[in-house]
Design an enzyme around this catalytic site. Structure first.
Site, short mmCIF file in Angstrom:
data_model
loop_
_atom_site.label_atom_id
_atom_site.label_comp_id
_atom_site.label_asym_id
_atom_site.label_seq_id
_atom_site.Cartn_x
_atom_site.Cartn_y
_atom_site.Cartn_z
N TYR A 141 -14.30 -3.05 -5.29
CA TYR A 141 -13.32 -2.43 -6.18
C TYR A 141 -13.83 -1.08 -6.67
O TYR A 141 -13.14 -0.05 -6.56
CB TYR A 141 -13.03 -3.35 -7.36
CG TYR A 141 -12.20 -2.72 -8.45
CD1 TYR A 141 -10.84 -2.47 -8.27
CD2 TYR A 141 -12.78 -2.36 -9.67
CE1 TYR A 141 -10.09 -1.88 -9.27
CE2 TYR A 141 -12.02 -1.78 -10.68
CZ TYR A 141 -10.68 -1.54 -10.47
OH TYR A 141 -9.93 -0.95 -11.47
N ARG A 161 -4.99 -2.28 -6.42
CA ARG A 161 -5.55 -3.61 -6.18
C ARG A 161 -6.71 -3.74 -7.15
O ARG A 161 -7.70 -3.00 -7.07
CB ARG A 161 -6.04 -3.76 -4.74
CG ARG A 161 -6.69 -5.12 -4.47
CD ARG A 161 -7.08 -5.28 -3.01
NE ARG A 161 -7.85 -6.49 -2.84
CZ ARG A 161 -7.36 -7.72 -2.76
NH1 ARG A 161 -6.05 -7.91 -2.83
NH2 ARG A 161 -8.15 -8.78 -2.61
N ASP A 197 0.81 -1.22 0.00
CA ASP A 197 0.00 0.00 0.00
C ASP A 197 0.85 1.28 0.00
O ASP A 197 0.44 2.30 0.51
CB ASP A 197 -0.96 0.01 1.20
CG ASP A 197 -1.77 -1.28 1.28
OD1 ASP A 197 -2.13 -1.81 0.22
OD2 ASP A 197 -2.02 -1.77 2.41
#
Length: 319
Positions: free
Chosen positions: A143, A75, A52
């Site tokens: 997402y 991601r 991250d």
């Protein structure tokens, strides 16, 4: 005027195309990658694998200044996510991670941050008219939600810091090196497998990877892009059946498309627990990409036919 541009995810499908486009323009390109020795030739590679983007500001090379960032690393959407808490995992990378990169880049001199979002930040379908940038977002999965949250967080960061934020929402991206559903479709067409796609008329927007790369370069370099959100497409929407026929022609394969009624496909999706996959196949998802054309004078440099020709040529050479 040439620039110094950092591309995150520079070794990915889109990242490599963006790197090539920047290098061809004469820009100095640095590529942030998780695996060493994977970026395009001519790119200054920065191997950074912390989760991250934690600690990116402290680890930023002292001799690496940049004018703009094109942030592709994320991601990504996975069909069957096995992680215990997907929303938190998406948010950690796509929201917190993006903000860390933006803040670190600003300290290194970057005036502009181009965030590559997704049309999933708005929704999974359009109804009767293409989705415009001004439409109210209604993402449906972790997402898409994380991408919308990142858009909003970066916009707020831009307001408070003075950094120019540009948001780009592509639909499905295809081209040499494509993976996932598009590759599966191409493989089935190439093998002459009968496909139940002949009756699907709903159209979906696509973007050839080199068209997207060209648009992202404009977003990183054109003063008029500052603060804007853009949908980017090839400018011509195909139905899945039209796409399969076009691929068959480029692959020199027979188009064996069985006209199964859409209602039957949806029923099969419910019975097999694959309704979401069937909806993506038979549903409409069109984007209005006129805003980038009007604001920046940008038009896709490659036609759909050229994009499919390049993609099919890559497939034939590698499979």
């Amino acid at each position: 005027m040439t620039q110094r541009v950092l591309v995150t995810g520079a070794n990915g499908f889109v990242g490599k195309a963006v790197s090539r486009a920047l290098l061809q323009r004469g820009d100095t390109v640095a590529g942030l990658v998780r695996r060493a020795h994977t970026a395009e030739e001519g790119v200054r590679e920065w191997h950074f694998d912390a989760a991250d983007f934690q600690g990116i500001e402290e680890r930023w090379p002292t001799d690496m200044q940049c004018d703009a960032v094109i942030h592709l690393a994320a991601r990504v959407h996975v069909m069957r996510d096995t992680i215990a808490d997907p929303p938190t995992a998406y948010r950690a990378t796509n929201v917190s991670g993006a903000l860390r990169v933006a803040a670190a880049a600003r300290r290194a001199g970057a005036r502009r941050f181009v965030f590559v979002s997704s049309i999933k930040a708005v929704g999974e379908s359009s109804t009767g008219r293409p989705i415009a940038e001004t439409d109210e977002p209604a993402p449906t999965d972790p997402y898409g939600i994380s991408k919308l949250e990142a858009e909003r967080a970066l916009t707020e960061y831009g307001r408070s810091s003075g950094m120019e934020i540009v948001i780009v929402r592509p639909p499905l991206v295809y081209g040499p090196g494509v993976r996932a559903n598009f590759l599966q479709l191409m493989s089935a067409v190439a093998r002459g497998i009968p496909l139940p796609l002949g009756a699907i008329e709903a159209r979906r927007s696509l973007v050839f990877v080199d068209n997207l790369a060209d648009a992202l370069v404009h977003c990183a370099t054109d003063p008029r892009a500052a603060g804007e959100t853009f949908h980017v497409t090839d400018g011509r929407d195909l139905s899945v059946s039209e796409l399969a026929r076009a691929l068959a022609m480029q692959l020199h394969a027979p188009a064996r498309l069985v006209p199964v009624p859409v209602g039957v496909l949806r029923l099969a999706g419910r019975v097999t627990g694959r309704s979401a996959a069937v909806d993506r196949l038979v549903g409409e998802l069109r984007l209005d990409s006129s805003h980038i054309c009007e604001r920046l004078g940008w038009y896709p440099p490659h036609t759909v036919e050229h994009g499919l020709l390049e993609t099919a040529a890559w497939y034939r050479a590698t499979h």
